[in-house]
Write an enzyme that holds these catalytic residues in place. Sequence first.
Site, PDB file in Angstrom:
ATOM      1  N   ALA A 155      68.654  40.364 -33.925  1.00 31.84           N
ATOM      2  CA  ALA A 155      69.156  40.825 -32.624  1.00 31.84           C
ATOM      3  C   ALA A 155      69.527  39.692 -31.682  1.00 31.84           C
ATOM      4  O   ALA A 155      69.932  39.939 -30.545  1.00 31.84           O
ATOM      5  CB  ALA A 155      68.105  41.721 -31.958  1.00 31.84           C
ATOM      6  N   ASP A 156      69.432  38.437 -32.155  1.00 32.23           N
ATOM      7  CA  ASP A 156      69.701  37.305 -31.259  1.00 32.23           C
ATOM      8  C   ASP A 156      70.470  36.195 -31.990  1.00 32.23           C
ATOM      9  O   ASP A 156      69.989  35.051 -32.091  1.00 32.23           O
ATOM     10  CB  ASP A 156      68.366  36.763 -30.735  1.00 32.23           C
ATOM     11  CG  ASP A 156      68.529  35.910 -29.482  1.00 32.23           C
ATOM     12  OD1 ASP A 156      69.550  36.051 -28.798  1.00 32.23           O
ATOM     13  OD2 ASP A 156      67.624  35.105 -29.197  1.00 32.23           O
ATOM     14  N   PRO A 157      71.689  36.488 -32.489  1.00 29.91           N
ATOM     15  CA  PRO A 157      72.428  35.508 -33.299  1.00 29.91           C
ATOM     16  C   PRO A 157      73.222  34.495 -32.469  1.00 29.91           C
ATOM     17  O   PRO A 157      74.432  34.344 -32.631  1.00 29.91           O
ATOM     18  CB  PRO A 157      73.364  36.405 -34.123  1.00 29.91           C
ATOM     19  CG  PRO A 157      73.676  37.538 -33.197  1.00 29.91           C
ATOM     20  CD  PRO A 157      72.407  37.779 -32.401  1.00 29.91           C
TER      21      PRO A 157
END
Length: 385
Positions: free
Chosen positions: A110-112
Site C-alpha cells: 500500500a506504500d510503493p
Amino acid sequence: RIAGALNRGVDFSSIIDDFGELIYREIDYVAEAANAQRFNELYSRVADVFVPKVYSDLTTSKVLTMEWVDGFRLTDSESLERYGLDRRKLVDVLVQCSLRQILENGFFHADPHAGNLLACPDGRLCYLDFGMMSYAAVSQRNGFLLAVVHIVNRDWAQLVKLYQKLGFIPEDTDVRPIEVALERALPDVLNAEVSELNFKNVVGKLGDIMYTYPFSLPPFYISIIRCLGVLEGLAIQVDPQARIISEAYPYVASRVLTDSQDELQEALRRLVLTPEGKIRWDRLEGLLDEAKDTQDYDVAEALDVLTDYVISEDGEGLLADLADRVVEAADGLGAETYAYLVEASRALAINDEVAAVRAFRSIQSILETGGDEDEEAVARSTDGD
C-alpha cells in the site's frame, strides 16, 4: 453529530480503529516479516520482480533481518544509464505487478513510493518495506474492475448502481445528479489525450463528487486509490509520459478476456456488445490487441472464454443472429467473403485472435451490405449448390 449535520454516514470510530491498527502493525516487525514472506510467495514468480528473503530466526518484534540487496532508486538516472536499464520496462513491471496485487490476489503493497523500491543491476525490480499492506476481497476487486469497464463505456447509471452495491452510496439516494456529475467530470478513457488521463486529476474530480454527494468510502478503496496515486507519481518521475490509467487497460483487458467469473463475464459482455447485443468489432479487436501487452496473457484461454460465452444461453442470440445473416446472404457470398472465412479459420488455428476478429468483422460488414452481388459470384454459388 457533525457527520449527521453534513448528511454523511461516516463511522469515525471505524476510521480511527483502521488507522490505529495500520500504524501499530507497521512497527511490529514480526507482522512485517510475515507480510514479506506472503508477498514473496505470491509475487516473486512475476517476471523481473525480486523480494528479499526474511531471516525469521533473526527477527523479533523490534528487529527485522532481511537479505542484503544491491540496487538503487528508480529515480537515480545516473545509475539507470550506467547499467543500461530501460526506464519504461521498469515502470511497466511496477504497474503490472501492482495491478496483479490489487486486482488478482488482493494482497497489495500500500506504500510503493521511491524509497520502497529498488532497481537491481540485473534489471529486476525489488520491493522493500512490507509494514503497510492492505487487502481487497474478491467482490471488491471485481467491483473495481467493473467500475473501470463502466467508465470506459461511459455508462454512468451502471457505475452508480455498482457504487450502491459496494455500499459507497445509500440505496435511497437520488442518483441522477451523481450520474450527471460523473459524466461531466470524467474523461473519455479510450479517446482522451494522455494529459487528461493523469490519475491525480481524475481522482481529484472524482473526489469533488464524493465530497458533494453522500459517498462513504471503505478503507480498502481508499488504500487502492492512495496506492495508485503514489504509484503514478513515481512512474511519472521515472518516465514523464507514464499514465497509470492507460498502463492499466491492457491488464483489465486480459482479465475480462480470460476470467470465467460471472461478474467479469458481465464486464466482457458490456465491453464488446452493444445494448442490442451486436458485437462492437472495433472494441473487441482493441481489447484483444491491448491484452497481448500483459504478462502471462493466454490466447487460448481468451478464445475459450469467448467461445463459452457465444455458445452459452446468454450468447445464443448473438450466435443465432450471425447464423441467420450467413444463411440469408449465402447465395450472394463471393470470392472476397470466402477469402475472409479462410483467413478467420487460419487465424483461429494459430491462436491469432486479433486477425480472426478482423476477418469476422469484414465478413459481417459484407453481409450487412448485401454481399458480393456480381454475376460471377452468384453463378459460382449456384454451381456449388
